[in-house]
Design an enzyme around this catalytic site. Structure first.
Site, mmCIF file in Angstrom:
data_model
loop_
_atom_site.group_PDB
_atom_site.id
_atom_site.type_symbol
_atom_site.label_atom_id
_atom_site.label_comp_id
_atom_site.label_asym_id
_atom_site.label_seq_id
_atom_site.Cartn_x
_atom_site.Cartn_y
_atom_site.Cartn_z
ATOM 1 N NE ARG A 35 4.729 51.597 5.565
ATOM 2 C CZ ARG A 35 5.874 51.223 6.130
ATOM 3 N NH1 ARG A 35 6.165 51.623 7.335
ATOM 4 N NH2 ARG A 35 6.697 50.442 5.477
ATOM 5 N NE ARG A 39 4.598 50.003 15.693
ATOM 6 C CZ ARG A 39 4.328 49.628 16.931
ATOM 7 N NH1 ARG A 39 4.200 50.495 17.882
ATOM 8 N NH2 ARG A 39 4.203 48.349 17.218
ATOM 9 N NE ARG A 48 1.671 46.248 15.286
ATOM 10 C CZ ARG A 48 2.404 45.473 16.048
ATOM 11 N NH1 ARG A 48 1.826 44.602 16.843
ATOM 12 N NH2 ARG A 48 3.722 45.535 16.019
ATOM 13 C CG ASP A 84 4.746 44.941 5.346
ATOM 14 O OD1 ASP A 84 4.825 46.070 5.838
ATOM 15 O OD2 ASP A 84 5.740 44.365 4.836
ATOM 16 C CE1 TYR A 162 13.003 45.595 4.084
ATOM 17 C CE2 TYR A 162 11.828 45.858 2.019
ATOM 18 C CZ TYR A 162 12.356 46.399 3.179
ATOM 19 O OH TYR A 162 12.239 47.736 3.423
HETATM 20 O O1 1CP Z 1 -1.418 52.719 5.489
HETATM 21 C C1 1CP Z 1 -0.732 52.193 4.630
HETATM 22 O O2 1CP Z 1 0.043 52.815 3.862
HETATM 23 C C2 1CP Z 1 -0.866 50.687 4.401
HETATM 24 C C3 1CP Z 1 0.035 49.884 5.112
HETATM 25 C C4 1CP Z 1 1.453 49.546 4.685
HETATM 26 C C5 1CP Z 1 2.113 49.588 3.437
HETATM 27 C C6 1CP Z 1 1.604 50.166 2.148
HETATM 28 C C7 1CP Z 1 2.354 48.975 5.604
HETATM 29 C C8 1CP Z 1 2.059 48.767 7.023
HETATM 30 N N1 1CP Z 1 3.489 48.599 4.935
HETATM 31 C C9 1CP Z 1 3.377 48.981 3.613
HETATM 32 C C10 1CP Z 1 4.342 48.767 2.538
HETATM 33 C C11 1CP Z 1 5.752 48.501 2.875
HETATM 34 N N2 1CP Z 1 6.274 47.666 3.841
HETATM 35 C C12 1CP Z 1 6.846 49.025 2.153
HETATM 36 C C13 1CP Z 1 6.708 49.901 0.927
HETATM 37 C C14 1CP Z 1 6.484 51.314 1.338
HETATM 38 C C15 1CP Z 1 7.704 51.991 1.902
HETATM 39 O O3 1CP Z 1 8.686 52.132 1.162
HETATM 40 O O4 1CP Z 1 7.639 52.372 3.070
HETATM 41 C C16 1CP Z 1 8.030 48.540 2.724
HETATM 42 C C17 1CP Z 1 9.453 48.832 2.300
HETATM 43 C C18 1CP Z 1 7.666 47.672 3.792
HETATM 44 C C19 1CP Z 1 8.566 46.900 4.662
HETATM 45 C C20 1CP Z 1 8.395 47.303 6.072
HETATM 46 N N3 1CP Z 1 7.317 46.950 6.828
HETATM 47 C C21 1CP Z 1 9.208 48.179 6.823
HETATM 48 C C22 1CP Z 1 10.497 48.842 6.363
HETATM 49 C C23 1CP Z 1 11.677 48.063 6.845
HETATM 50 C C24 1CP Z 1 13.027 48.662 6.505
HETATM 51 O O5 1CP Z 1 13.733 49.075 7.438
HETATM 52 O O6 1CP Z 1 13.416 48.687 5.315
HETATM 53 C C25 1CP Z 1 8.603 48.326 8.084
HETATM 54 C C26 1CP Z 1 9.106 49.106 9.263
HETATM 55 C C27 1CP Z 1 7.405 47.552 8.063
HETATM 56 C C28 1CP Z 1 6.409 47.436 9.159
HETATM 57 C C29 1CP Z 1 5.126 48.104 8.948
HETATM 58 N N4 1CP Z 1 4.358 47.967 7.803
HETATM 59 C C30 1CP Z 1 3.189 48.697 7.969
HETATM 60 C C31 1CP Z 1 3.240 49.303 9.286
HETATM 61 C C32 1CP Z 1 2.161 50.148 9.893
HETATM 62 C C33 1CP Z 1 4.458 48.932 9.884
HETATM 63 C C34 1CP Z 1 4.948 49.303 11.290
HETATM 64 C C35 1CP Z 1 5.061 48.115 12.167
HETATM 65 C C36 1CP Z 1 4.086 47.940 13.299
HETATM 66 O O7 1CP Z 1 2.991 48.491 13.390
HETATM 67 O O8 1CP Z 1 4.458 47.160 14.185
#
Ligand code: 1CP
Length: 366
Positions: A35, A39, A48, A84, A162
């Site tokens: 990540r 944010r 965003r 994502d 999910y």
């Molecule tokens: O920079 C990077 O790493 C690339 C971007 C990236 C990656 C690799 C994002 C952007 N998401 C992911 C993978 C991802 N998404 C995973 C696997 C990694 C991990 O375990 O964290 C998972 C579980 C998700 C699902 C997801 N997407 C969640 C988790 C939800 C939960 O409560 O279980 C969340 C909060 C997101 C949103 C998200 N994805 C990425 C960002 C920057 C964000 C934040 C949202 C935003 O900017 O509005």
């Protein structure tokens, strides 16, 4: 055949992470951060403010821009394409939104076995997820060979989690209920996901991804019985099938990383499951992990993300301790999970710099 020559990509200047993944010698430890785009970066928040999360993912120029943001700020050794894991459920026909303060939210999660019939299970990956491939190709050009580009996907169980939970969950009680009460439908769903993931990962390599990471972020909550029954066979099969398809299409293989969070019980098996790198979360002691895993696998991880709340001086000490446990070879430094939105970007920079400084010093002593 090298994909680089097909697309005429700029020559790669820093191949440290590829060498570490393949078990070749590295002069210092390569580092990237899960990540790393997100944010905690003001420049990401600016983007965003103008576009929704999935608009950024679906617009190659925007996905490319935010992928490059952390590369411009920090001395990272890899970029990861901004996207994502939930783009696959979307490609299967589900509606997912990123709700502020709540995270991903499905409007109609899977509730019963018959709901599987509604999925577009024969998805044409090129058509539905071509925007990710375009973002990868564009980003490879814009990176100008500075560092390699990582592609990724969620693993079948984590995506099923999910799709059934409809969003985040601490207990996974709805998705695990499926495994216990609808085992046949669960297998059907996991197999649909496996097939899409294989095509999706191969497509990413064809588009220019130089490494692949598979995220099984909800491995731990399964416990060993469910993990070995439902998750592990597909993790293994994905590595095998992706590598096979690349060979069949006469394409160079790329290193593959498996991140199965909290799957302590499966570390040994994961290290012989066809991946080049096993990524560890912070709850596993690196020195113990080195003893357990196969000697032909590289390790990635695993600083507690919360350690980045400490001062820069303390971060440097945490990094030194971590490097001493992992050693400097067959190793890619990272956090044990993703960065949090309230991180100070300067502390992410301090983490990256400390990895380079300490590992250079350690290598001098070797
Ligand atoms: O920079 C990077 O790493 C690339 C971007 C990236 C990656 C690799 C994002 C952007 N998401 C992911 C993978 C991802 N998404 C995973 C696997 C990694 C991990 O375990 O964290 C998972 C579980 C998700 C699902 C997801 N997407 C969640 C988790 C939800 C939960 O409560 O279980 C969340 C909060 C997101 C949103 C998200 N994805 C990425 C960002 C920057 C964000 C934040 C949202 C935003 O900017 O509005």
């Amino acid at each position: 055949m090298s994909i680089g020559s097909v697309h005429n990509f700029p020559a790669l200047k820093n191949d440290l992470i590829l060498r570490a993944a393949r078990g070749e010698t590295t002069e210092h430890v390569p580092v990237w951060v899960m990540r790393q785009a997100g944010r905690y970066l003001p420049e990401f928040k600016e983007v965003r403010a103008k576009y929704s999360f999935f608009e950024v993912c679906q617009t190659p120029a925007l996905a490319c821009e935010v992928t490059l943001q952390p590369i411009k700020r920090f001395d990272l050794d890899a970029a990861i394409i901004f996207s994502d894991i939930l783009v696959i459920p979307q490609a299967l026909g589900m509606t997912v939104e990123m709700v502020p303060e709540k995270g991903p939210t499905f409007d109609e999660p899977l509730r019963k076995a018959e709901d599987l019939d509604k999925l577009n299970s024969k998805v044409d990956v090129e058509r539905e997820l071509g925007y990710v491939f375009d973002a990868i190709t564009l980003t490879r050009h814009k990176l100008e060979g500075k560092v390699p580009l990582i592609g990724f996907s969620g693993a079948p169980w984590t995506l099923m989690f999910y799709m059934v939970e409809g969003g985040g969950s601490n207990t996974a009680s709805k998705s695990k209920k499926w495994l216990y009460t609808f085992p046949e439908a669960s297998v059907k769903l996991l197999n649909i996901l496996e097939n899409v993931i294989v095509d999706y990962l191969v497509g990413q390599v064809k588009a220019g991804a130089q490494l692949l990471q598979l995220f099984e972020s909800h491995a731990g909550i399964l416990g060993p019985n469910l993990f070995f029954r439902y998750a592990m066979p597909r993790i293994e099969s994905i590595a095998k099938r992706v590598k096979q398809k690349l060979t069949e299409q006469k394409l160079d293989p790329v290193p593959m990383i498996i991140f199965a969070k909290d799957a302590h019980f499966g570390i040994k098996e994961l290290s012989t499951s066809g991946y080049d790198v096993v990524s560890l979360d912070w709850t596993i002691d690196p020195a113990k992990a080195r003893i357990i895993v196969d000697s032909k696998v590289s390790l990635q991880g695993n600083l507690d993300p919360c350690a980045l709340y400490s001062s820069k001086e303390e971060i440097s000490i945490h990094v030194k301790n971590m490097l001493e446990k992992f050693g400097t070879q067959r190793y890619i430094a990272n956090l044990g999970h993703g960065v949090y939105p309230d991180f100070n970007p300067e502390h992410v920079g301090a983490f990256v710099d400390a990895v380079h400084e300490h590992s250079k010093l350690m290598n001098k002593k070797l």
